[in-house]
Scaffold this motif. Structure first.
Motif, PDB file in Angstrom:
ATOM      1  N   GLU A  33       0.821  -1.213   0.000  1.00  0.00           N
ATOM      2  CA  GLU A  33       0.000   0.000   0.000  1.00  0.00           C
ATOM      3  C   GLU A  33       0.856   1.265   0.000  1.00  0.00           C
ATOM      4  O   GLU A  33       0.588   2.211  -0.749  1.00  0.00           O
ATOM      5  CB  GLU A  33      -0.947   0.001   1.203  1.00  0.00           C
ATOM      6  CG  GLU A  33      -2.038  -1.042   1.119  1.00  0.00           C
ATOM      7  CD  GLU A  33      -2.789  -1.229   2.424  1.00  0.00           C
ATOM      8  OE1 GLU A  33      -3.972  -1.615   2.357  1.00  0.00           O
ATOM      9  OE2 GLU A  33      -2.216  -1.010   3.519  1.00  0.00           O
ATOM     10  N   ILE A  34       1.885   1.276   0.831  1.00  0.00           N
ATOM     11  CA  ILE A  34       2.777   2.443   0.894  1.00  0.00           C
ATOM     12  C   ILE A  34       3.514   2.605  -0.431  1.00  0.00           C
ATOM     13  O   ILE A  34       3.617   3.702  -0.975  1.00  0.00           O
ATOM     14  CB  ILE A  34       3.763   2.311   2.069  1.00  0.00           C
ATOM     15  CG1 ILE A  34       3.007   2.369   3.397  1.00  0.00           C
ATOM     16  CG2 ILE A  34       4.829   3.411   2.006  1.00  0.00           C
ATOM     17  CD1 ILE A  34       3.839   2.012   4.613  1.00  0.00           C
ATOM     18  N   GLU A  36       2.653   1.556  -3.448  1.00  0.00           N
ATOM     19  CA  GLU A  36       1.743   1.996  -4.510  1.00  0.00           C
ATOM     20  C   GLU A  36       1.459   3.490  -4.417  1.00  0.00           C
ATOM     21  O   GLU A  36       1.469   4.194  -5.428  1.00  0.00           O
ATOM     22  CB  GLU A  36       0.427   1.214  -4.437  1.00  0.00           C
ATOM     23  CG  GLU A  36       0.530  -0.199  -4.976  1.00  0.00           C
ATOM     24  CD  GLU A  36      -0.787  -0.957  -4.847  1.00  0.00           C
ATOM     25  OE1 GLU A  36      -1.853  -0.320  -4.983  1.00  0.00           O
ATOM     26  OE2 GLU A  36      -0.735  -2.175  -4.626  1.00  0.00           O
ATOM     27  N   HIS A  37       1.225   3.967  -3.203  1.00  0.00           N
ATOM     28  CA  HIS A  37       0.923   5.386  -3.041  1.00  0.00           C
ATOM     29  C   HIS A  37       2.130   6.245  -3.413  1.00  0.00           C
ATOM     30  O   HIS A  37       2.003   7.232  -4.159  1.00  0.00           O
ATOM     31  CB  HIS A  37       0.469   5.687  -1.612  1.00  0.00           C
ATOM     32  CG  HIS A  37      -0.096   7.056  -1.461  1.00  0.00           C
ATOM     33  ND1 HIS A  37      -1.414   7.348  -1.674  1.00  0.00           N
ATOM     34  CD2 HIS A  37       0.501   8.229  -1.163  1.00  0.00           C
ATOM     35  CE1 HIS A  37      -1.627   8.639  -1.500  1.00  0.00           C
ATOM     36  NE2 HIS A  37      -0.468   9.200  -1.193  1.00  0.00           N
ATOM     37  N   GLY A  40       2.804   6.324  -7.099  1.00  0.00           N
ATOM     38  CA  GLY A  40       1.875   7.232  -7.757  1.00  0.00           C
ATOM     39  C   GLY A  40       2.300   8.687  -7.622  1.00  0.00           C
ATOM     40  O   GLY A  40       2.129   9.478  -8.542  1.00  0.00           O
ATOM     41  N   LEU A  41       2.888   9.036  -6.491  1.00  0.00           N
ATOM     42  CA  LEU A  41       3.348  10.405  -6.283  1.00  0.00           C
ATOM     43  C   LEU A  41       4.652  10.699  -7.022  1.00  0.00           C
ATOM     44  O   LEU A  41       4.839  11.790  -7.551  1.00  0.00           O
ATOM     45  CB  LEU A  41       3.591  10.672  -4.788  1.00  0.00           C
ATOM     46  CG  LEU A  41       2.392  10.739  -3.860  1.00  0.00           C
ATOM     47  CD1 LEU A  41       2.863  10.888  -2.416  1.00  0.00           C
ATOM     48  CD2 LEU A  41       1.492  11.901  -4.237  1.00  0.00           C
ATOM     49  N   SER A 147       6.188  13.666  -1.102  1.00  0.00           N
ATOM     50  CA  SER A 147       6.392  12.355  -0.484  1.00  0.00           C
ATOM     51  C   SER A 147       6.562  12.489   1.023  1.00  0.00           C
ATOM     52  O   SER A 147       6.006  11.703   1.791  1.00  0.00           O
ATOM     53  CB  SER A 147       7.638  11.678  -1.068  1.00  0.00           C
ATOM     54  OG  SER A 147       7.493  11.508  -2.440  1.00  0.00           O
ATOM     55  N   TYR A 150       3.214  12.969   2.712  1.00  0.00           N
ATOM     56  CA  TYR A 150       2.481  11.705   2.832  1.00  0.00           C
ATOM     57  C   TYR A 150       3.053  10.870   3.977  1.00  0.00           C
ATOM     58  O   TYR A 150       2.294  10.325   4.791  1.00  0.00           O
ATOM     59  CB  TYR A 150       2.546  10.928   1.518  1.00  0.00           C
ATOM     60  CG  TYR A 150       2.080   9.494   1.661  1.00  0.00           C
ATOM     61  CD1 TYR A 150       0.732   9.205   1.863  1.00  0.00           C
ATOM     62  CD2 TYR A 150       2.980   8.440   1.627  1.00  0.00           C
ATOM     63  CE1 TYR A 150       0.294   7.898   2.019  1.00  0.00           C
ATOM     64  CE2 TYR A 150       2.559   7.133   1.780  1.00  0.00           C
ATOM     65  CZ  TYR A 150       1.219   6.872   1.976  1.00  0.00           C
ATOM     66  OH  TYR A 150       0.800   5.568   2.149  1.00  0.00           O
TER      67      TYR A 150
END
Length: 160
Positions: A33-34, A36-37, A40-41, A147, A150
């Motif tokens: 999950e981390i 992928e996020h 994306g950034l 980043s 986030y």
């Protein structure tokens, strides 16, 4: 007197209910999950590839077998360097070895880019090393502040 006790008990019950409601048990994020996020950034318009555990040593100066779960995406061309590495270790005693290995590899990349591409050199100098629970996160991005925002939002802490 009985009415006062009843009202007091109801107020105590409401206070307990509200305090329990405020302690939401949020699910911890996973490596996937981390990764992928952050991908994306950081890696939207870049040509990247996944680095296998077997190739970790060639890229980051430590044995990939030290890692348990991992996701490492890299853009390493002559003109551009981007990286999103998110992983857990089989044994936390190896954490400093892994951090030192990644730091060494990135310093080498910075040195080679520093001679030709000042913007890439500066980007590498703003690399992020964070930890979230037992997950180690390493990021080199065009916009490191996005980043970093986030990572702070999810409760990660800087480690180097």
């Amino acid at each position: 007197m009985k009415v006062i006790k009843t009202v007091a008990l109801m107020l105590v019950a409401l206070l307990i209910l509200f305090s329990l409601n405020g302690c939401k048990n949020e699910k911890a994020l996973t490596v996937s999950e981390i990764s992928e996020h952050l991908s994306g950034l950081c890696l939207q318009n870049a040509e990247t590839y996944e680095v296998s555990k077997g190739d970790i040593e060639n890229r980051f100066n430590f044995d990939g077998n030290l890692l348990d779960e991992c996701s490492v995406r890299l853009c390493d061309t002559e003109e551009k360097y981007l990286c999103v590495a998110v992983f857990t270790l089989k044994d936390n005693a190896n954490k400093q070895t892994v951090i030192d290995g990644m730091s060494s590899a990135v310093k080498t990349a910075a040195a080679s880019f520093g001679m030709l591409y000042n913007s890439e050199y500066n980007k590498i100098q703003h690399r992020l090393f964070y930890e979230y629970n037992d997950i180690i996160i390493f990021v080199v991005a065009d916009d490191y502040k996005q980043s970093e925002g986030y990572l702070k939002k999810i409760g990660a802490s800087p480690i180097a």
